[in-house]
Design an enzyme around this catalytic site. Sequence first.
Site, PDB file in Angstrom:
ATOM      1  N   GLY A  46      61.928  68.138  38.007  1.00 24.87           N
ATOM      2  CA  GLY A  46      62.583  66.858  37.773  1.00 24.87           C
ATOM      3  C   GLY A  46      62.419  66.351  36.351  1.00 24.87           C
ATOM      4  NE  ARG A 331      50.150  82.638  46.025  1.00 23.76           N
ATOM      5  CZ  ARG A 331      50.555  81.601  45.296  1.00 23.76           C
ATOM      6  NH1 ARG A 331      51.481  80.797  45.768  1.00 23.76           N
ATOM      7  NH2 ARG A 331      50.036  81.382  44.104  1.00 23.76           N
ATOM      8  CB  SER A 441      55.836  77.532  42.198  1.00 22.30           C
ATOM      9  OG  SER A 441      54.567  77.405  41.606  1.00 22.30           O
TER      10      SER A 441
END
Length: 639
Positions: A46, A331, A441
Amino acid sequence: MIRLNSKIPDGPLARKWTSYKASVKLVNPANKKKIDIIVVGTGLSGASAASSLGELGYNVKVFCYQDSPRRAHSVAAQGGINAAKNYQNDGDSVYRLFYDMIKGGDFRAREANVYRAAEVSNQVIDHFTAIGVPFARDYGGTLDTRSFGGVQVSRTFYAKGQTGQQCLLGCYSSLNRQIKKGTVKMFPRREMLDLVVIDGRARGIITRNLVTGEIERHSAHAVVLATGGYGTIYYLSTLAVNSNASAAWKAHKKGACFANPSFVQIHPTCVPQLNEFQSKLTLMSESLRNDGRVWVPRTKGDKRPANDIPEEERDYYLERRYPAYGNLVPRDVGSRAAKERCDAGYGVGDTGLAVYLDFRDAINKQGKKAIESKYGNLFELYKTITGKDPYEEPMMIYPAGHYTMGGLWVDYELMTTIPGLYAIGESNFSDHGANRLGASSLMQAAGDGYFILPVTINNYLADQIRVPKIPTDSPEFEEAEKSARERLAKLISIKGKQTASSFHKRLGKIMWDYCGMTRNEEGLKKALVLVKELKKEFWSDLNVPGTINELNQELEKAGRVADYFELAELLITDAIERKESCGAHFREEYQTPDGEALRNDKEFAYVAVWEYAGEGKPHILHKEELKFEEVEMKERSYK
């Protein structure tokens, strides 16, 4: 009925993004000043999007529920950020990063989006370096890297164990520059209550001022959601306590399809739950597995202190089962392996729900100072929480709910099924398939915000330059505000005896027990019944003190938990529908003889895209077929 159009450009995979940029519509500088854009969320995606759009000359309004963008959950990313720089000269490339992500996601991601994410990763690192992010450097002064799970190269750039915080501060500085210039206006302590859709296009949002309780209307030519994931649906997770799915869910109920909701990542290296009063769990970075070795005792129920267990009585089970990758398996693989050992009786600690992460050998070989320089703040964090010194004895870790690969469906341009509504970062589904590789990410969030959305949004806004500023007194704004007020009033008026947090905790346990690391059809169907029963109890026995027109954190929680009940039903439904195991979605009925995920490519090589059909009606499932031009779907092996 919604029709999906992924808008993937034609041509070879490696040329798609270049070709798209060469042909995309543009908005000239004078016309950009006429266009308003709303960005909801000030995390890495954002803040980067808002600052980039402001730099381009658009009028940007950016919203966050925190008191400052610096408190966005991106600060919690510890281990690093990927890029295909190949500084180590160990065989890395854009294609290798792309392939690792596709394979790591168990071939359940859209090929073109993943390749583009890998392609812009190098620009992300260059940009962050230019704006002052203090990445670690080697003795020669060049940027240093380390390895992460699921890969065999060293491509992860890092700033000790606080990479997310440092990257977010870089984004925050560029955002502040635009705020000072006047192209971006910041609205802190606001929560999005609803999306406003006019003539089929996203034209604004309804917000609540969390300090005064005032309901506000904000309009724009386009809306960008950068609101993160929904991992707190498990109550105990690595996410910030206030992380939630409400903004995305409101958009979903206005027509934005939700994709792959059951793809939720469980992180293998978290501090185990210490007591029943916790409201969250703490992540121990995956980067620790570069030097830490994971093990359990070879004897069931062995409760001796770790340092008293001799080497020959230790089972380094990841190194034993996955020799090619060892402790750096992805993971989902590492999480299930830890659960398997603990379920079999080899777990450590008082609860038996933990395994050891041991740095003894690394300290002996490299020296304490070298380990401290790489992981010092993480070791301090662990000691503060547990009271135990990881320099002297192994850490204890156990899997916990973490990142959500599912999210709002978006096309190649990052637009949802509502024209003018975009979703970026973790709030969309597009780049990680059924499992996210570590350190991807931050890469995706910054790539979306800095280098992808500022290009693709022009294609939509080029046709909006003749549209005047959107008035906020239209019937659509009136209706959206009325609906938001009625829902808040309904939550306040129940006057039951139980708190929103108590319901959230019970919902989280249902989700963890039946729709967590492992799933089966019987458990999922039971979970669906339990969630519906608990949801009914919520709406009859919730207690929210106070009023709407004031600071009321219990009211905030209640709204978010109410949305989680609805999302939980869809998540479970999606998990029931997907009769295969892939990535983090592990159905016990579908596994190989040695306990690995068993995909069904013939029937399930698609994105599950769910359309909201109305209150009380079942969702409508659409399927986006996944086609692979450059890779062959294979059994994912890390042995």
